[in-house]
Design a protein around this motif. Structure first.
Motif, PDB file in Angstrom:
ATOM      1  N   PRO A 156      -8.529  -2.350  -7.632  1.00  0.00           N
ATOM      2  CA  PRO A 156      -8.145  -1.004  -8.096  1.00  0.00           C
ATOM      3  C   PRO A 156      -8.479   0.093  -7.085  1.00  0.00           C
ATOM      4  O   PRO A 156      -7.810   1.121  -7.045  1.00  0.00           O
ATOM      5  N   GLU A 157      -9.516  -0.109  -6.287  1.00  0.00           N
ATOM      6  CA  GLU A 157      -9.922   0.910  -5.317  1.00  0.00           C
ATOM      7  C   GLU A 157      -9.209   0.751  -3.976  1.00  0.00           C
ATOM      8  O   GLU A 157      -9.135   1.700  -3.194  1.00  0.00           O
ATOM      9  N   ARG A 158      -8.705  -0.440  -3.734  1.00  0.00           N
ATOM     10  CA  ARG A 158      -8.172  -0.754  -2.410  1.00  0.00           C
ATOM     11  C   ARG A 158      -6.937   0.081  -2.077  1.00  0.00           C
ATOM     12  O   ARG A 158      -6.806   0.586  -0.960  1.00  0.00           O
ATOM     13  N   LEU A 159      -6.026   0.230  -3.029  1.00  0.00           N
ATOM     14  CA  LEU A 159      -4.798   0.969  -2.766  1.00  0.00           C
ATOM     15  C   LEU A 159      -5.100   2.427  -2.470  1.00  0.00           C
ATOM     16  O   LEU A 159      -4.544   3.006  -1.528  1.00  0.00           O
ATOM     17  N   ARG A 160      -5.972   3.036  -3.259  1.00  0.00           N
ATOM     18  CA  ARG A 160      -6.330   4.433  -3.030  1.00  0.00           C
ATOM     19  C   ARG A 160      -6.974   4.615  -1.651  1.00  0.00           C
ATOM     20  O   ARG A 160      -6.659   5.556  -0.914  1.00  0.00           O
ATOM     21  N   ALA A 161      -7.867   3.692  -1.308  1.00  0.00           N
ATOM     22  CA  ALA A 161      -8.537   3.775  -0.006  1.00  0.00           C
ATOM     23  C   ALA A 161      -7.544   3.587   1.136  1.00  0.00           C
ATOM     24  O   ALA A 161      -7.626   4.267   2.164  1.00  0.00           O
ATOM     25  N   PHE A 162      -6.605   2.662   0.954  1.00  0.00           N
ATOM     26  CA  PHE A 162      -5.590   2.448   1.984  1.00  0.00           C
ATOM     27  C   PHE A 162      -4.759   3.708   2.199  1.00  0.00           C
ATOM     28  O   PHE A 162      -4.521   4.117   3.342  1.00  0.00           O
ATOM     29  N   LEU A 163      -4.300   4.329   1.105  1.00  0.00           N
ATOM     30  CA  LEU A 163      -3.471   5.516   1.233  1.00  0.00           C
ATOM     31  C   LEU A 163      -4.217   6.636   1.959  1.00  0.00           C
ATOM     32  O   LEU A 163      -3.662   7.309   2.827  1.00  0.00           O
ATOM     33  N   GLY A 164      -5.484   6.823   1.604  1.00  0.00           N
ATOM     34  CA  GLY A 164      -6.268   7.853   2.269  1.00  0.00           C
ATOM     35  C   GLY A 164      -6.419   7.577   3.753  1.00  0.00           C
ATOM     36  O   GLY A 164      -6.310   8.485   4.586  1.00  0.00           O
ATOM     37  N   CYS A 165      -6.656   6.327   4.087  1.00  0.00           N
ATOM     38  CA  CYS A 165      -6.797   5.935   5.487  1.00  0.00           C
ATOM     39  C   CYS A 165      -5.486   6.129   6.246  1.00  0.00           C
ATOM     40  O   CYS A 165      -5.468   6.651   7.369  1.00  0.00           O
ATOM     41  N   TRP A 166      -4.387   5.750   5.611  1.00  0.00           N
ATOM     42  CA  TRP A 166      -3.103   5.809   6.298  1.00  0.00           C
ATOM     43  C   TRP A 166      -2.653   7.247   6.546  1.00  0.00           C
ATOM     44  O   TRP A 166      -2.180   7.583   7.639  1.00  0.00           O
ATOM     45  N   VAL A 167      -2.770   8.131   5.548  1.00  0.00           N
ATOM     46  CA  VAL A 167      -2.295   9.500   5.749  1.00  0.00           C
ATOM     47  C   VAL A 167      -3.135  10.216   6.805  1.00  0.00           C
ATOM     48  O   VAL A 167      -2.608  11.031   7.575  1.00  0.00           O
ATOM     49  N   ARG A 168      -4.426   9.921   6.878  1.00  0.00           N
ATOM     50  CA  ARG A 168      -5.244  10.529   7.929  1.00  0.00           C
ATOM     51  C   ARG A 168      -4.835  10.002   9.301  1.00  0.00           C
ATOM     52  O   ARG A 168      -4.788  10.755  10.278  1.00  0.00           O
ATOM     53  N   THR A 169      -4.531   8.702   9.362  1.00  0.00           N
ATOM     54  CA  THR A 169      -4.096   8.108  10.635  1.00  0.00           C
ATOM     55  C   THR A 169      -2.801   8.731  11.119  1.00  0.00           C
ATOM     56  O   THR A 169      -2.680   9.151  12.275  1.00  0.00           O
ATOM     57  N   GLU A 170      -1.811   8.819  10.230  1.00  0.00           N
ATOM     58  CA  GLU A 170      -0.516   9.352  10.662  1.00  0.00           C
ATOM     59  C   GLU A 170      -0.592  10.846  10.939  1.00  0.00           C
ATOM     60  O   GLU A 170       0.077  11.349  11.855  1.00  0.00           O
ATOM     61  N   ALA A 171      -1.395  11.582  10.169  1.00  0.00           N
ATOM     62  CA  ALA A 171      -1.554  13.012  10.439  1.00  0.00           C
ATOM     63  C   ALA A 171      -2.130  13.229  11.835  1.00  0.00           C
ATOM     64  O   ALA A 171      -1.685  14.111  12.584  1.00  0.00           O
ATOM     65  N   TYR A 172      -3.102  12.419  12.211  1.00  0.00           N
ATOM     66  CA  TYR A 172      -3.717  12.534  13.537  1.00  0.00           C
ATOM     67  C   TYR A 172      -2.691  12.229  14.634  1.00  0.00           C
ATOM     68  O   TYR A 172      -2.603  12.949  15.632  1.00  0.00           O
ATOM     69  N   LEU A 173      -1.921  11.176  14.456  1.00  0.00           N
ATOM     70  CA  LEU A 173      -0.915  10.812  15.459  1.00  0.00           C
ATOM     71  C   LEU A 173       0.145  11.904  15.606  1.00  0.00           C
ATOM     72  O   LEU A 173       0.612  12.182  16.707  1.00  0.00           O
TER      73      LEU A 173
END
Length: 253
Positions: A156-173
């Motif tokens: 249940p926590e994995r999807l939320r954590a993934f989304l947070g990680c991904w949007v920060r990654t793409e925002a930085y790029l």
């Protein structure tokens, strides 16, 4: 000319949210704000819904830029900076005559996110409706350490954590100007990069978003870097369509 929006000052991040109206609502009218190249790219999209969302997202950007630059949305001239990784003409977008105003845009589903700052900025937004299977596939692009950290979380926590990680990654790029074109390797040290602020953004329920803002955007001349002040506003879809009405009148339609 459009009504100016509050000026974006050093130390500020202005964030706007647009909820795209149902397909067909003002699509043809809003499309008049796009330049010929944008219209051509939109026309290549096969699905009408995708065309509608793309048109509204880019029309909204032009409305916001016009308000800041004191011009008409249809007269905003968008350009691309040089990519810092390869020198190609696909770096960060900017508006001609922007006088240091920088921006970033992202959209997912019927949500569009815009950000403006006095320095390089990148934003990303994703729908929370992404499936666990898609999340696992995309997570495979992340560095091994991050993948292991995600795998260790309860489902249940994995999807939320993934989304947070991904949007920060793409925002930085997006912020550094390479985007995803050169992979995500450049984002491995993003969280420890002192030249950038990474932050989660408050967006409507059903979405996850983040911004990456250059230290240059938070600095005031002659002063040490200040805490970034975030101003959040909503862009009404009716105002986007309304801004295109003068263009329709000039075309005699």
């Amino acid at each position: 000319m459009t009504t100016p929006y509050p000026p974006v000052r050093p130390g500020e991040l202005h964030v706007w949210w647009l909820t795209v109206p149902p397909a067909g609502t003002g699509t043809k009218t809003a499309a008049r704000l796009l330049d010929p190249q944008q219209r051509e790219r939109v026309a290549r999209l096969k699905r009408p819904l995708h065309r509608h969302r793309k048109i509204m997202a880019h029309a909204g950007l032009r409305v916001l830029l016009a308000g800041h630059l004191g011009t008409l949305p249809s007269e905003v001239r968008l350009r691309r900076a040089v990519c810092p990784a390869c020198g190609g003409p696909h770096g960060r977008p900017y508006a001609a005559g922007g006088h240091g105003l920088e921006f970033s845009m992202a959209h997912a589903g019927d949500g569009v996110l815009y950000a403006f700052a006095r320095g390089p900025v990148g934003v990303d937004v994703e729908s929370d409706a992404v499936t666990a299977r898609t999340a696992r596939t995309v997570a495979g692009l992340l560095p091994a350490a991050r993948r292991r950290a995600l795998d260790a979380l309860p489902e249940p926590e994995r999807l939320r954590a993934f989304l947070g990680c991904w949007v920060r990654t793409e925002a930085y790029l997006k912020g550094i100007g390479t985007g995803l074109a050169h992979g995500i390797g450049a984002a491995q040290g993003a969280s420890a990069d002192p030249a950038w602020h990474l932050m989660d953004l408050a967006v409507p329920e059903g979405f996850t978003a983040a911004a990456a803002v250059s230290e240059r955007a938070s600095a005031v001349a002659g002063s040490p870097p200040a805490r970034l002040r975030v101003r959040t506003r909503v862009l009404a879809s009716a105002s986007v369509i309304g801004a295109a009405e003068p263009a329709r009148t000039r075309e005699g339609r």
